[in-house]
Design a protein around this motif. Structure first.
Motif, PDB file in Angstrom:
ATOM      1  N   TRP A 178       0.807  -1.217   0.000  1.00 33.68           N
ATOM      2  CA  TRP A 178       0.000   0.000   0.000  1.00 33.68           C
ATOM      3  C   TRP A 178       0.840   1.266   0.000  1.00 33.68           C
ATOM      4  O   TRP A 178       0.414   2.314   0.491  1.00 33.68           O
ATOM      5  N   LEU A 179       2.040   1.200  -0.573  1.00 34.41           N
ATOM      6  CA  LEU A 179       2.814   2.409  -0.810  1.00 34.41           C
ATOM      7  C   LEU A 179       2.335   3.032  -2.118  1.00 34.41           C
ATOM      8  O   LEU A 179       2.377   2.401  -3.166  1.00 34.41           O
ATOM      9  N   ALA A 180       1.865   4.292  -2.053  1.00 38.80           N
ATOM     10  CA  ALA A 180       1.500   5.034  -3.261  1.00 38.80           C
ATOM     11  C   ALA A 180       2.763   5.652  -3.846  1.00 38.80           C
ATOM     12  O   ALA A 180       3.608   6.167  -3.110  1.00 38.80           O
ATOM     13  N   GLN A 181       2.884   5.627  -5.173  1.00 38.48           N
ATOM     14  CA  GLN A 181       4.167   6.011  -5.776  1.00 38.48           C
ATOM     15  C   GLN A 181       3.987   6.398  -7.237  1.00 38.48           C
ATOM     16  O   GLN A 181       3.005   6.040  -7.880  1.00 38.48           O
ATOM     17  N   ILE A 182       4.964   7.188  -7.729  1.00 34.19           N
ATOM     18  CA  ILE A 182       5.036   7.495  -9.153  1.00 34.19           C
ATOM     19  C   ILE A 182       6.351   6.919  -9.680  1.00 34.19           C
ATOM     20  O   ILE A 182       7.284   6.665  -8.911  1.00 34.19           O
ATOM     21  N   PRO A 183       6.466   6.734 -10.986  1.00 34.27           N
ATOM     22  CA  PRO A 183       7.714   6.194 -11.536  1.00 34.27           C
ATOM     23  C   PRO A 183       8.878   7.156 -11.302  1.00 34.27           C
ATOM     24  O   PRO A 183       8.708   8.380 -11.377  1.00 34.27           O
ATOM     25  N   PRO A 184      10.075   6.638 -11.042  1.00 29.06           N
ATOM     26  CA  PRO A 184      11.255   7.501 -10.839  1.00 29.06           C
ATOM     27  C   PRO A 184      11.850   7.937 -12.174  1.00 29.06           C
ATOM     28  O   PRO A 184      12.914   7.471 -12.588  1.00 29.06           O
ATOM     29  N   ASN A 235      -8.490  16.286  -1.531  1.00 31.65           N
ATOM     30  CA  ASN A 235      -8.247  16.558  -2.961  1.00 31.65           C
ATOM     31  C   ASN A 235      -6.914  17.268  -3.210  1.00 31.65           C
ATOM     32  O   ASN A 235      -6.795  18.065  -4.147  1.00 31.65           O
ATOM     33  N   GLN A 236      -5.893  16.974  -2.432  1.00 31.11           N
ATOM     34  CA  GLN A 236      -4.626  17.696  -2.521  1.00 31.11           C
ATOM     35  C   GLN A 236      -3.731  17.119  -3.622  1.00 31.11           C
ATOM     36  O   GLN A 236      -2.547  16.866  -3.430  1.00 31.11           O
ATOM     37  N   TYR A 237      -4.302  16.969  -4.786  1.00 29.11           N
ATOM     38  CA  TYR A 237      -3.582  16.284  -5.854  1.00 29.11           C
ATOM     39  C   TYR A 237      -2.419  17.096  -6.398  1.00 29.11           C
ATOM     40  O   TYR A 237      -1.523  16.553  -7.046  1.00 29.11           O
ATOM     41  N   ASP A 238      -2.412  18.418  -6.138  1.00 24.46           N
ATOM     42  CA  ASP A 238      -1.307  19.217  -6.658  1.00 24.46           C
ATOM     43  C   ASP A 238      -0.003  18.950  -5.919  1.00 24.46           C
ATOM     44  O   ASP A 238       1.058  19.401  -6.350  1.00 24.46           O
ATOM     45  N   THR A 239      -0.062  18.221  -4.817  1.00 25.32           N
ATOM     46  CA  THR A 239       1.172  17.820  -4.136  1.00 25.32           C
ATOM     47  C   THR A 239       1.789  16.575  -4.772  1.00 25.32           C
ATOM     48  O   THR A 239       2.809  16.070  -4.291  1.00 25.32           O
ATOM     49  N   ILE A 240       1.174  16.081  -5.827  1.00 21.67           N
ATOM     50  CA  ILE A 240       1.764  14.997  -6.612  1.00 21.67           C
ATOM     51  C   ILE A 240       2.643  15.640  -7.681  1.00 21.67           C
ATOM     52  O   ILE A 240       2.153  16.346  -8.565  1.00 21.67           O
ATOM     53  N   TYR A 241       3.936  15.464  -7.562  1.00 17.95           N
ATOM     54  CA  TYR A 241       4.842  15.937  -8.613  1.00 17.95           C
ATOM     55  C   TYR A 241       6.100  15.106  -8.617  1.00 17.95           C
ATOM     56  O   TYR A 241       6.319  14.269  -7.724  1.00 17.95           O
ATOM     57  N   HIS A 242       6.947  15.313  -9.632  1.00 22.82           N
ATOM     58  CA  HIS A 242       7.993  14.342  -9.932  1.00 22.82           C
ATOM     59  C   HIS A 242       9.036  14.189  -8.834  1.00 22.82           C
ATOM     60  O   HIS A 242       9.669  13.143  -8.730  1.00 22.82           O
ATOM     61  N   GLY A 249       5.996  24.426  -5.967  1.00 22.06           N
ATOM     62  CA  GLY A 249       5.966  23.251  -6.829  1.00 22.06           C
ATOM     63  C   GLY A 249       4.558  22.748  -7.050  1.00 22.06           C
ATOM     64  O   GLY A 249       4.173  22.396  -8.176  1.00 22.06           O
ATOM     65  N   LYS A 250       3.766  22.713  -5.982  1.00 25.40           N
ATOM     66  CA  LYS A 250       2.398  22.215  -6.107  1.00 25.40           C
ATOM     67  C   LYS A 250       1.590  23.063  -7.075  1.00 25.40           C
ATOM     68  O   LYS A 250       0.742  22.559  -7.812  1.00 25.40           O
ATOM     69  N   GLY A 251       1.864  24.375  -7.099  1.00 27.42           N
ATOM     70  CA  GLY A 251       1.152  25.239  -8.024  1.00 27.42           C
ATOM     71  C   GLY A 251       1.400  24.866  -9.463  1.00 27.42           C
ATOM     72  O   GLY A 251       0.507  24.990 -10.317  1.00 27.42           O
ATOM     73  N   ASN A 252       2.593  24.406  -9.762  1.00 29.60           N
ATOM     74  CA  ASN A 252       2.908  24.048 -11.139  1.00 29.60           C
ATOM     75  C   ASN A 252       2.212  22.757 -11.570  1.00 29.60           C
ATOM     76  O   ASN A 252       1.855  22.605 -12.746  1.00 29.60           O
ATOM     77  N   THR A 253       2.002  21.833 -10.652  1.00 35.18           N
ATOM     78  CA  THR A 253       1.168  20.676 -10.980  1.00 35.18           C
ATOM     79  C   THR A 253      -0.241  21.126 -11.326  1.00 35.18           C
ATOM     80  O   THR A 253      -0.828  20.702 -12.329  1.00 35.18           O
ATOM     81  N   LEU A 254      -0.800  22.016 -10.506  1.00 29.65           N
ATOM     82  CA  LEU A 254      -2.162  22.500 -10.736  1.00 29.65           C
ATOM     83  C   LEU A 254      -2.269  23.253 -12.058  1.00 29.65           C
ATOM     84  O   LEU A 254      -3.176  22.998 -12.870  1.00 29.65           O
ATOM     85  N   LEU A 255      -1.349  24.186 -12.301  1.00 27.38           N
ATOM     86  CA  LEU A 255      -1.411  24.997 -13.521  1.00 27.38           C
ATOM     87  C   LEU A 255      -1.296  24.134 -14.772  1.00 27.38           C
ATOM     88  O   LEU A 255      -2.024  24.333 -15.760  1.00 27.38           O
TER      89      LEU A 255
END
Length: 411
Positions: A51-57, A208-215, A320-326
């Motif tokens: 149950w670790l949530a993750q994005i590709p490196p 709904n804090q999806y903008d904290t998802i970034y690379h 950084g989070k703003g750039n995900t949102l934008l």
């Protein structure tokens, strides 16, 4: 991504796909505006075994952090948060005049300067050359290096074991979570303490804090998955605190497994909350993508309708989070002509992907816009106070997360 970076499982399930964006801290100088930008998929998945949530490196920490645009000291509330933490940690851990404190990803010395002020020996380990130099200029001893087991062992051999190792807002930033955790264990004394702050996946999903998802955020933790990650390096979770920072964080207190003992009741309580939210089964993740899509639609509808009414909207902050949102919303200068930021490093640059100019904060008072879109929504209380002057001309603040909110500020 084919396998979980923590447990090696191949059972990874999609949570939300945000398309492809540039790295969120790759702000553009004016002379780069006619050059191409690399973009990378931004797709969050969860391992249904650990149950670790993750994005590709897809990018390396070296690409992101060798020179970094984020300086912690520009957030007043974050500096105060660090000051309070140091005062509490001195009491909790019993740090005396002979103690040794190490902070990993110590940034510009925003936290360790409070340790220095108490006369306690300390060392920062900070990979970014530019912010590490700022820390040394402020009188905080700082090593320019990434943490690995070898780095941890070398620091221990030179300086001795650390009574307290602090790792705030970095545990999500490293793709080699097992190696990093072993580095923490190499640093800490056999009877010492490790304190980690990291965003809580529970609040990310619920708010709904999806903008904290970034690379540069490679993984997203619950207390359950963090416990497994700590164990991979020989550390055991003994206590947890729920914090309001970054929209909802967890502070993990860990010790070497040999001396840890039983975890507190608070650990069990948070694990029960996570289980009740469905975060140890797929049910807790299935609706997130639809709620993300609604945030996008609501924000775009507001910006388009404001433009059609002839009203002006500018941004506040370039996090950084703003750039995900934008980038996810496809917002360009026709809808947001500029944003402002307190960090002079960003002035005269442009947001990655969306190419929105970044200006000094004083520009808002010059232009007197109808609305100010606040991109660092996690600093809401601080920024409502800082931006109270927009009341002078009837301006209002707009917060996009967790849902669109228009705020009339008071003088």
């Amino acid at each position: 991504m084919t396998r979980c970076r923590l447990c090696g499982s191949a059972t990874l399930t999609s949570v939300v796909d945000l398309g492809a964006t540039p790295p969120c801290e790759s702000f553009l100088a004016a002379d780069r505006l006619d050059q191409p930008e690399p973009t990378y998929p931004l797709h969050l998945r969860v391992c249904t075994d650990c149950w670790l949530a993750q994005i590709p490196p897809l990018i390396t920490p070296e690409e992101t952090f060798s020179e970094y645009a984020y300086f912690s000291s520009f957030s007043t509330s974050w500096v105060e948060h660090a000051h309070t933490f140091v005062a509490d940690a001195v009491q909790r851990v019993g740090l005396g005049p002979d103690a040794f404190v190490v902070e990993v990803a110590s940034n510009d010395g925003y936290l360790l300067r409070h340790v220095v002020d108490r006369g306690i020996r300390c060392l920062g380990i900070e990979p970014s050359v530019n912010v590490g130099a700022a820390a040394r200029d402020a009188g905080v001893p700082t090593l320019t290096e990434f943490l690995s087991p070898d780095t941890g062992s070398a620091v221990r051999a030179e300086h001795g074991p650390a009574d307290l190792v602090v790792a705030n807002n970095v545990y999500a930033h490293i793709p080699d979570v097992v190696g990093f955790t072993r580095g923490l264990r190499a640093l800490v004394a056999d009877d010492g303490w490790v304190s980690i702050e990291v965003q809580h996946l529970l609040t990310l999903i619920e708010e709904n804090q999806y903008d904290t998802i970034y690379h540069e955020h490679f993984q997203y933790y619950t207390v359950a998955s963090a416990t497994r990650a700590l164990a991979s390096g020989g550390l055991a979770l003994v206590d947890v605190e729920l914090l309001p920072t970054h929209g909802g964080s967890i502070r993990l207190w860990a010790r070497p497994a040999e001396v840890a003992g039983e975890p507190t009741r608070q650990v069990a309580d948070v694990l029960d909350r996570e289980k009740a939210a469905g975060l140890q089964e797929l049910s807790g993740y299935t609706e997130f993508s639809a709620r993300v899509a609604k945030v996008r639609r609501d924000l775009l509808r507001f910006l388009i309708e404001a433009a059609e009414r002839g009203e002006t909207v500018v941004g506040y902050g370039a996090p950084g989070k703003g750039n995900t949102l934008l980038n996810h919303c496809g917002i360009r200068p026709d809808l947001l002509p500029y944003t402002v930021d307190r960090n002079p490093y960003k002035h005269g640059r442009f947001t990655p992907g969306t190419r929105i100019p970044i200006l000094p904060p004083e520009q808002i008072a010059v232009d007197r816009p109808d609305y100010v879109l606040v991109l660092p929504w996690n600093l809401r209380a601080e920024l409502v106070e800082q931006l109270s002057f927009v009341h002078d001309w009837g301006g209002r603040l707009v917060f996009p997360i967790p849902e669109l909110s228009i705020v009339e500020v008071k003088p």
